[in-house]
Design an enzyme around this catalytic site. Structure first.
Site, PDB file in Angstrom:
ATOM      1  CD  GLU A 284      37.472  40.911  38.836  1.00  0.00           C
ATOM      2  OE1 GLU A 284      38.569  41.470  38.642  1.00  0.00           O
ATOM      3  OE2 GLU A 284      36.972  40.133  38.006  1.00  0.00           O
ATOM      4  CD  GLU A 287      35.283  46.050  42.129  1.00  0.00           C
ATOM      5  OE1 GLU A 287      36.242  45.315  41.847  1.00  0.00           O
ATOM      6  OE2 GLU A 287      34.998  47.079  41.486  1.00  0.00           O
ATOM      7  CB  CYS A 311      42.195  39.981  34.035  1.00  0.00           C
ATOM      8  SG  CYS A 311      41.195  39.517  35.411  1.00  0.00           S
ATOM      9  CB  SER A 331      36.413  44.677  38.446  1.00  0.00           C
ATOM     10  OG  SER A 331      37.320  44.597  39.520  1.00  0.00           O
ATOM     11  CE  LYS A 370      47.923  41.114  31.421  1.00  0.00           C
ATOM     12  NZ  LYS A 370      47.062  41.669  32.472  1.00  0.00           N
ATOM     13  CD  GLU A 373      47.575  45.679  32.847  1.00  0.00           C
ATOM     14  OE1 GLU A 373      46.425  45.596  33.277  1.00  0.00           O
ATOM     15  OE2 GLU A 373      48.341  44.700  32.752  1.00  0.00           O
ATOM     16  CD  GLU A 378      45.894  55.044  34.378  1.00  0.00           C
ATOM     17  OE1 GLU A 378      46.753  54.285  33.869  1.00  0.00           O
ATOM     18  OE2 GLU A 378      45.174  55.795  33.709  1.00  0.00           O
ATOM     19  CB  CYS A 527      45.549  34.708  28.710  1.00  0.00           C
ATOM     20  SG  CYS A 527      44.690  35.934  29.691  1.00  0.00           S
TER      21      CYS A 527
END
Lengths: 597, 388
Positions: A284, A287, A311, A331, A370, A373, A378, A527
């Protein structure tokens, strides 16, 4: 200006409190506890469950202690006959609407209504059962959240959470009277609405009406299967919260015990999401530098700045629904969980001679999003679903108990290698501002060759529980290859809780904000306050978890992601350089536009 | 003692020599404090049913320090059996507007709203046309006050003042926690006077005829007259303005069909008075107050059905946010059904009476608090009709 003091009596004991204090708070000062259900320290006052009613001398009506401010000369009884009779009635009424199959409930033993009915011994059910059969059909459409209307007591904590903390409003009150319930837009299933799967509603639901979609049995089955090689990864915030579900006070760090218990439960390898957190910083950070170069050197007007962290899967889905025009600003880096999954079933599987199809990747996460996710289409870059099962901190605590392991007596153990090494920069991913701090520690050093100019590497301006934090770092005396950054003021912002994310995004969208890099975490506190963390949650509890996170960082020898030797090794052996083609294939992703309704 | 009820003609009276605007012009020459004093002196209490002294309400709101204040006319008339506000708005709306404008002048408000019951939208067109004329007249007089209409959507609970504000602000019509009261934080959380339609007309009329004439009617506790909506088993249903403080027996003599066994005073949320208590029941704040609904039932009526109807109404119309009301109403309804079917013993009715005690003191708003009124008075007086 200091507020007036108000004098009153509670249960005949005089007390002085600031004007505007509720009776509930004033009683707490005298160590009288008044039961509550709809009240929550993170939310506005509702005053609708009425469990907290108290008697005020001279008043015809009882007062809801949570919603009634003190007044001069008030004479309050918190346990008079009237109060007890009414309170018991109210609990019995709530139970009449509540599907009391407690022994079979996922929240059995963790239910505020159960505690209250046990406290008041309301065994003899006076009233008629009102549970509607159709409400017993659970909404299991979401991979993250299970909604069971038959358990709902209409306290509306979830609705206030979804609106006040997250500005998502996926949950709302519909209908009135006996038909009133908590529902979604057009009563669609949770999976088909704007819900970000953040799970904050679960953290505040007093009953079993909202719980995580649990995968405990699936994970046990994988562990029992001799043909499967089961690896587990643990997120940074789990190690500072798990203990709360196992009888410790908030703020206890149990990293070594966490590793130890996972090994005892039977995982073949115990690895660390912190490793891929470090890797995320490299990917990141690179990037970000590339985007800055495109903007400053190539004068490319299409480069999307500010760049935003990626994230937090609740945040990602929020952005996909609400700010689709800003998706290019995210990102492209996968979250550490997903980087881990993709590497585990490729690089790591190769290394240890396990076939990818025989490997099961389990993650222990402070997060319910999560779970969603992991199932995104993807996230299959290894050729298989990269992460198979996601368990919350709470689910792991249940497994620990089921396994009959005395957590208190465990010796500390070390993570397995490789994919187990990490730095202090990775552990602070668990707190709001942590990714920003970790990124700055690395990016500044890449560009200037010097450590970031903060005492002990602690970038205090991005720490803390303020909703939106801003900082500017002047980049000076850069290495020759970064000359375009000489003298640049790097403007960064950090937000946690989606209501704050929304504020920030509106500023970005309108062009009012002038940032280069933004960190967003979907949950309050980051988190550590995630939707999969131990219940209860409160500002104090999150503060203690944050202190533990930063203590863990301070205790580590390596505190900068680029110093993680395993990270260096994986680039050398496998990925090549940061943002390489291979890195893009495995560690980066794309996003999709989702509808608001 | 008079045998007949005293009929009064204040509300609907249309004097040829004094228009509402004349009353307004005359009143606005007086000081705000003077008007408040006269209202307090008149003993006028809110005609929506709760009976809060109007002058005091205005005084509290006037004393609040705020640039923005509001006058709200509560025309949500949702109480079953009440239909007098509709008639007032239809026949003498200018008197309502005048009352509101006087209030705006007294408390220092620049905007007034009529919160019109959703089911009364058929009045909207004429009401707005008349408002346009009235608002223009205010502008012509350089009076900084304008009146608007907002329509409700048919929820009974929105007649509760704080739920009404929530509804006006575009939220679910759910009552707020109190305090703060409307005089401090009402519509848009600004100091607000909210009065019933009829109350505002009495204000205008007291300003015209003076407090003395008003006080000459009624009793010490219940000054003046009141518009009643008379329905049920009566040969002459309709709207009547009557002097307050009469015994119910006299009312029944006038309006009953000769076979009245009960009168529901004050609508579904009011009290059921059986024949044996007619003579001892005073209609007024010292006895049974009412927002105006008087429903007569003769011996052909089943009081079980009457109570069941009311409970079905409350079960549906509870906003649902607070436990005692949402669940309590359902328990009462299902409870009497269970007793009727013999699934619960008659003594279960007493358990439910205890529950209404909790609802009365622990529910968040007047809706849940008053469900016990019809429940207990019907159970107490017609227990055998409920059980058998």
């Amino acid at each position: 200006m200091s507020k007036y003091l108000v004098n009153l009596k509670i249960n005949n004991i005089p007390v002085s409190v600031e004007e505007g204090t509720s009776i509930l708070e004033a009683a707490k000062k005298l160590n009288f506890s008044i039961p509550t259900l709809c009240n929550h320290p993170d939310l506005t006052v509702a005053g609708n469950c009425r469990v907290c009613v108290v008697e005020v001398k001279g008043a015809k009506l009882l007062a809801a202690a949570c919603a009634t401010p003190v007044s001069e000369g008030m004479d309050v009884s918190t346990n008079s006959q009237k109060v007890r009779t009414s309170r018991k009635h109210i609990i019995e009424l709530l139970l009449a609407e509540h599907n009391s199959d407690c022994t079979k409930c996922f929240k059995n033993g963790h239910c505020e209504l159960q505690d209250l009915s046990s406290e008041y011994r309301v065994g003899d059910h006076v009233f008629l059962d009102l549970v509607k059969p159709k409400d017993k059909i659970q909404d299991i459409s979401s991979p993250s959240i299970v909604k069971d209307d038959s358990k709902c007591i209409r306290c509306q904590r979830c609705v206030r959470t979804c609106t006040e903390l997250q500005s998502v409003s996926a949950l709302a009150v519909i209908n009135k009277g006996d038909q009133q319930k908590i529902s979604t837009f057009l009563s669609k299933s949770l999976h088909d609405v704007v819900c970000t799967n953040c799970g904050q509603c679960i953290n505040r639901c007093p009953t079993g009406a909202l719980t995580e979609h649990n995968y405990i049995e699936e994970v046990w089955n994988a562990l029992y299967n001799p043909n499967k090689f089961v690896v587990v990864q643990t997120a940074p915030a789990v190690r500072v919260a798990l203990a709360e579900d196992l009888g410790f006070e908030p703020g206890m760090r149990v990293t070594g015990k966490l590793v130890s218990v996972l090994k005892k439960i039977g995982f073949n390898k115990v690895l660390d999401t912190n490793f891929t957190a470090d890797l995320t910083i490299i990917e990141e950070g690179t990037e970000l530098l590339k985007r800055l170069k495109k903007a400053l050197v190539d004068k490319d007007e299409n480069v999307a700045l500010p760049m935003m962290t990626s994230c937090s899967p609740g945040w990602i889905k929020f952005q996909e629904h609400l700010f689709p025009s800003l998706l290019n600003n995210l990102s492209t880096c996968k979250s550490p969980q997903q980087m881990f999954g993709a590497l585990a079933k490729t690089y790591y599987a190769d290394k240890i001679n396990v076939k990818a199809q025989d490997m099961v990747v389990v993650s222990i996460m402070p997060c319910t999003a999560k779970k969603f996710e992991a199932g995104r289409p993807e996230m299959r870059d290894s050729g298989y679903q990269d992460v198979d099962y996601v368990l919350t901190t709470r689910e792991l605590a249940m497994m620990v108990k089921q396994a009959g392991i005395d957590f208190h007596k465990l010796e500390d153990e070390q993570y397995d290698s490789i994919l187990g090494e990490s730095t202090g920069a990775a552990v602070i991913f668990g707190a709001t501002g942590g990714v920003m701090e970790a990124a700055l520690r690395t990016v500044y050093e890449i560009v200037t060759g010097r450590e970031v100019p903060f005492t002990n590497l602690n970038i205090i301006p991005v720490r803390g529980m303020e909703g939106v934090k801003e900082a500017t770092i002047k980049i000076k005396n850069v290495k020759p290859e970064w000359s375009f950054l000489e003298g640049v003021n790097l403007n960064v912002a950090v937000a946690h809780g989606l209501v704050n994310a929304k504020l920030l995004m509106e500023k970005v969208k309108s062009g009012e904000a002038n940032y280069h890099f933004i960190e967003i975490m979907g949950c309050p506190g980051g988190c550590l306050g995630g939707g999969g963390q131990p219940i209860p949650t409160s500002p104090e509890i999150r503060k203690k978890r944050a202190e533990a996170i930063y203590a863990e960082d301070a205790s580590m020898t390596l505190r900068k992601s680029h110093e993680n030797p395993e990270v260096t090794e994986i680039y050398k052996e496998f990925l090549g350089e940061a943002n390489s083609h291979k890195a893009h294939d495995l560690l980066h992703t794309h996003y999709k536009v989702r509808k608001r309704y | 003692m008079e045998k007949k009820v005293k009929k009064v003609d204040i509300i609907f009276e249309t004097a040829l020599d004094t228009s509402p605007l004349d009353v307004l012009d005359k009143t606005l020459q007086r000081s705000a404090d003077d008007i408040i004093l006269e209202l307090i002196d008149s003993g006028l209490k809110g005609r929506g049913g709760a009976g809060f002294p109007t002058g005091l309400k205005w005084k509290f709101t006037k004393n609040e320090d705020s640039d923005t204040k509001y006058v709200i006319c509560n025309a949500d008339e949702g109480e079953p059996g009440t239909f007098k506000d509709r008639e007032i708005l239809d026949r003498v709306p200018e008197k309502v507007f005048t009352g509101m404008t006087i209030c705006g002048y007294v408390i220092g408000a620049r905007e007034g709203y009529i919160y019109l019951r959703g089911e009364y939208n058929f009045l909207l067109k004429t009401l707005n046309a008349k408002l346009d004329i009235f608002n223009k007249a205010l502008k012509d007089r350089n009076i900084d006050f304008q009146i608007f209409v907002k329509s409700g959507s048919g929820a009974y609970v929105c007649g509760e003042e704080s739920a009404l504000f929530e509804s006006m602000q575009g939220f679910r019509g759910e009552p707020r926690n109190k305090p703060p009261y409307p005089t401090v934080a009402g519509y848009n959380f600004k100091p607000t006077v909210i009065n019933n339609v009829e109350t505002l007309v009495y204000v205008a009329m007291i300003c015209r005829i003076g407090a003395e004439k008003f006080k000459a009617l009624g009793t010490t506790d219940s000054r003046g007259s009141k518009v009643f909506s008379v329905s049920g088993d009566t040969p002459i249903p309709g709207i009547y303005e009557l002097e307050l403080g009469m015994p119910l027996s006299r009312f029944v003599d006038e309006f009953g069909d000769g076979d009245a066994k009960a009168v529901q005073v004050g609508g579904a949320s009011g009290h059921c008075v059986p024949r044996k208590l007619f003579a001892d029941t005073i209609i007024g704040f010292e006895g049974i107050p009412t927002g105006g609904s008087m429903m007569l039932f003769n011996s052909s009526r089943s009081m079980y059905n009457v109570l069941k109807d009311y409970l079905e109404f409350f079960t549906e119309e509870s906003c649902g946010q607070c436990t005692p009301c949402r669940v309590g109403c359902q328990q009462l309804l299902k409870g009497i059904e269970a007793v009727k079917r013999g699934e619960r013993p008659p003594a279960y009715l007493d358990e439910m009476k205890k529950l209404t005690g909790t609802m009365r003191i622990a529910a968040k708003c007047g809706l849940g608090q008053s469900v016990g009124n019809p429940f207990n008075t019907i159970i107490d007086n017609f227990r055998e009709e409920i059980i058998y």
